[in-house]
Design a protein around this motif. Structure first.
Motif, short mmCIF file in Angstrom:
data_model
loop_
_atom_site.label_atom_id
_atom_site.label_comp_id
_atom_site.label_asym_id
_atom_site.label_seq_id
_atom_site.Cartn_x
_atom_site.Cartn_y
_atom_site.Cartn_z
N LYS A 287 23.34 19.92 37.46
CA LYS A 287 24.47 20.84 37.58
C LYS A 287 23.93 22.27 37.45
CE LYS A 287 27.67 17.43 35.74
NZ LYS A 287 28.13 16.86 34.47
N ARG A 288 24.73 23.22 37.89
CA ARG A 288 24.34 24.62 37.89
C ARG A 288 24.47 25.18 36.47
NH1 ARG A 288 22.11 26.59 41.98
NH2 ARG A 288 22.03 28.84 42.29
N VAL A 289 23.38 25.76 35.98
CA VAL A 289 23.38 26.35 34.65
C VAL A 289 22.82 27.77 34.70
CG1 VAL A 289 23.10 24.15 33.43
CG2 VAL A 289 21.06 25.47 34.06
N ILE A 290 23.13 28.53 33.65
CA ILE A 290 22.48 29.82 33.46
C ILE A 290 21.57 29.69 32.25
CG2 ILE A 290 24.41 30.76 32.10
CD1 ILE A 290 23.68 33.50 33.39
N VAL A 291 20.32 30.14 32.41
CA VAL A 291 19.35 30.13 31.32
C VAL A 291 19.02 31.59 31.00
CG1 VAL A 291 17.02 29.47 30.62
CG2 VAL A 291 18.37 27.94 32.09
N GLU A 292 19.19 31.99 29.75
CA GLU A 292 18.90 33.37 29.37
C GLU A 292 17.66 33.42 28.49
OE1 GLU A 292 23.39 35.04 29.93
OE2 GLU A 292 22.28 35.61 28.12
N GLN A 293 16.85 34.44 28.71
CA GLN A 293 15.58 34.57 27.99
C GLN A 293 15.62 35.70 26.97
OE1 GLN A 293 12.78 34.93 31.29
NE2 GLN A 293 11.83 33.03 30.65
N LYS A 294 14.69 35.62 26.00
CA LYS A 294 14.58 36.65 24.96
C LYS A 294 14.35 38.03 25.55
CE LYS A 294 12.94 33.31 21.56
NZ LYS A 294 11.79 32.65 20.93
N ASN A 295 13.70 38.11 26.72
CA ASN A 295 13.43 39.41 27.34
C ASN A 295 14.62 39.92 28.16
OD1 ASN A 295 13.44 37.84 29.61
ND2 ASN A 295 11.25 37.95 29.98
N GLY A 296 15.77 39.21 28.09
CA GLY A 296 16.97 39.68 28.76
C GLY A 296 17.16 39.15 30.18
N ARG A 297 16.18 38.42 30.71
CA ARG A 297 16.33 37.89 32.08
C ARG A 297 17.24 36.67 32.11
NH1 ARG A 297 10.52 38.34 35.12
NH2 ARG A 297 10.13 40.52 34.57
N GLN A 298 17.90 36.49 33.24
CA GLN A 298 18.78 35.35 33.45
C GLN A 298 18.32 34.57 34.69
OE1 GLN A 298 22.43 37.53 34.06
NE2 GLN A 298 23.11 37.11 31.97
N TYR A 299 18.28 33.26 34.55
CA TYR A 299 17.98 32.40 35.70
C TYR A 299 19.15 31.45 35.91
CZ TYR A 299 13.39 34.33 35.23
OH TYR A 299 12.36 35.23 35.17
N VAL A 300 19.65 31.38 37.17
CA VAL A 300 20.75 30.47 37.51
C VAL A 300 20.21 29.46 38.51
CG1 VAL A 300 23.03 30.28 38.54
CG2 VAL A 300 22.47 32.25 37.09
N GLY A 301 20.45 28.18 38.25
CA GLY A 301 19.98 27.14 39.18
C GLY A 301 20.42 25.77 38.72
N ASN A 302 20.05 24.76 39.49
CA ASN A 302 20.37 23.38 39.11
C ASN A 302 19.35 22.90 38.09
OD1 ASN A 302 22.48 23.27 41.02
ND2 ASN A 302 21.01 22.75 42.64
N LEU A 303 19.84 22.37 36.96
CA LEU A 303 18.94 21.91 35.89
C LEU A 303 18.33 20.57 36.28
CD1 LEU A 303 17.77 22.29 33.06
CD2 LEU A 303 19.78 21.11 32.16
N ILE A 304 17.05 20.58 36.62
CA ILE A 304 16.37 19.36 37.08
C ILE A 304 15.81 18.57 35.91
CG2 ILE A 304 14.45 18.49 38.48
CD1 ILE A 304 16.89 19.66 40.02
N SER A 305 15.21 19.28 34.95
CA SER A 305 14.58 18.59 33.82
C SER A 305 14.42 19.54 32.65
CB SER A 305 13.22 18.02 34.23
OG SER A 305 12.36 19.06 34.66
N PHE A 306 14.22 18.96 31.46
CA PHE A 306 13.95 19.72 30.23
C PHE A 306 13.24 18.77 29.29
CE2 PHE A 306 16.91 17.53 27.56
CZ PHE A 306 17.84 17.02 28.46
N ASP A 307 12.62 19.32 28.24
CA ASP A 307 11.99 18.47 27.24
C ASP A 307 12.34 18.96 25.83
OD1 ASP A 307 10.35 20.67 26.73
OD2 ASP A 307 8.70 19.91 27.93
N ILE A 308 11.74 18.36 24.81
CA ILE A 308 12.11 18.70 23.43
C ILE A 308 11.76 20.14 23.05
CG2 ILE A 308 12.02 16.36 22.48
CD1 ILE A 308 9.17 17.13 21.40
N HIS A 309 10.83 20.77 23.80
CA HIS A 309 10.51 22.18 23.54
C HIS A 309 11.50 23.10 24.24
CE1 HIS A 309 6.75 20.67 22.01
NE2 HIS A 309 6.52 20.07 23.16
N ILE A 310 12.43 22.49 25.01
CA ILE A 310 13.42 23.18 25.85
C ILE A 310 12.73 23.85 27.04
CG2 ILE A 310 15.62 24.47 25.80
CD1 ILE A 310 15.39 22.28 23.64
N ASN A 311 11.45 23.47 27.33
CA ASN A 311 10.91 23.80 28.65
C ASN A 311 11.92 23.27 29.66
OD1 ASN A 311 8.37 24.83 27.76
ND2 ASN A 311 7.61 22.73 27.53
#
Lengths: 75, 75, 75, 75, 75, 75, 75
Positions: free
Chosen positions: G17-41
């Motif tokens: 599904k489409r998610v927004i991922v926000e980073q500590k440096n203020g950047r935002q990435y929007v896309g389909n969440l394909i995978s993640f792991d316990i480190h939240i990679n």
């Protein structure tokens, strides 16, 4: 780099392909992804450092420490 | 430093060769790569600290703590 | 501090010799390297804190937390 | 706090003696070192916070989180 | 919070007593120490946030993440 | 969120209740606490991002990475 | 992304599904969440980088290092 179950699978699909690696300090490295590990330490070949889209330095091979990396994407 | 499977293999190929090590604080160390470990702690010999391409200090041997390193590349 | 296989071997060769320890905050400590561990926690004896090459404080013995260290080199 | 093999031995020798603990944020705590652990978490007694050599606050007992510490030295 | 062998013993003696918890970002929380763990995660009750010695917010119960903490001391 | 022995017990008591989560970067998220883990990764539902007490964005569900969190408190 | 017991369950519900991922440096990435792991990679597909709500770059597939992430939320 898609349709996989784990994030490192996506990096594995990018092996030997041209990627851009961005660092927390704002630097960008473009090169062929030769190897990576679970810390996301990565080695690029035929690599160059870019700033604002322009080549700043040609590095040949470069080892990038994983904890400095923000994103990796196809170049 | 190329065609390997793991990032540390690339560092291993660089042993006893001249490398540049860059730190998060912007400093550069150039020297012969004597040793490194999984934390990327590294020891250089015949080393010098550089700033803007110019030699700032000759250090002889220097131990560089791994978590300060951003990249390692052939000098 | 040279010709060894692992970075900590180089520190071991520097034991009881005068070293300079530099920290992420820019401070420098010069003293005899009495001990260190895998975190690079280090203890110096006959130590002094320096700023811009000048002695700022004499400390006698000082325990330096490893994660604050950037480099260690013969003084 | 000297002639030992491991950094924590030096802290052990400083137990129940007056030490200065300095933090990454520039604060200094002076007090009797009651306890410490492998993270360098430390507890001081009869402690005071200092700034530029002057007492800023008397704290009695203070628990200092290890990862905030840069150096520990006899006061 | 004194005469103990390990830093967490000192926190244990402060349980159910009023403490001040200071954070890396400069904030202060004052409240009754209900619980803590090895990461120094802490829970305060009847807590308030202070700035420059003045109450800024009353929080009731507050969970404070351990890695944000610099010191804990009796209030 | 009180009278417990361990900090995570306090978070457990806050499950399905309205909490405020504050981050190191100064952002605040208010929502129902659905889940959390030992890293303090947390999921809020019916969540909103606030700045200076005013609603900035409605987010519905939000996953908050634990290492960004400073405090969690009942809203 | 709701009514689960553990934070990663919520991410699992957001897969593909489409998610927004926000980073500590203020950047935002929007896309389909394909995978993640316990480190939240996390890996996003059909991704774009946004700044102030506007598309800055189209990235296709992007690997985002977990320790750079502040929040993940449905887009």
């Amino acid at each position: 780099m898609a349709q996989n179950k784990r994030p490192l699978d996506a990096l594995n699909q990018a092996r030997n392909k041209r990627v851009i690696v961005e660092q927390k300090n704002g630097r960008q490295y473009v090169g062929n992804l030769i190897s990576f590990d679970i810390h996301i330490n990565a080695v690029l070949e035929d690599a160059e450092e870019r700033e604002d889209g322009k080549t700043k330095r040609k590095l040949g091979v470069v080892f990038i420490r994983g904890d400095t990396i923000t994103i990796i994407s196809p170049a």
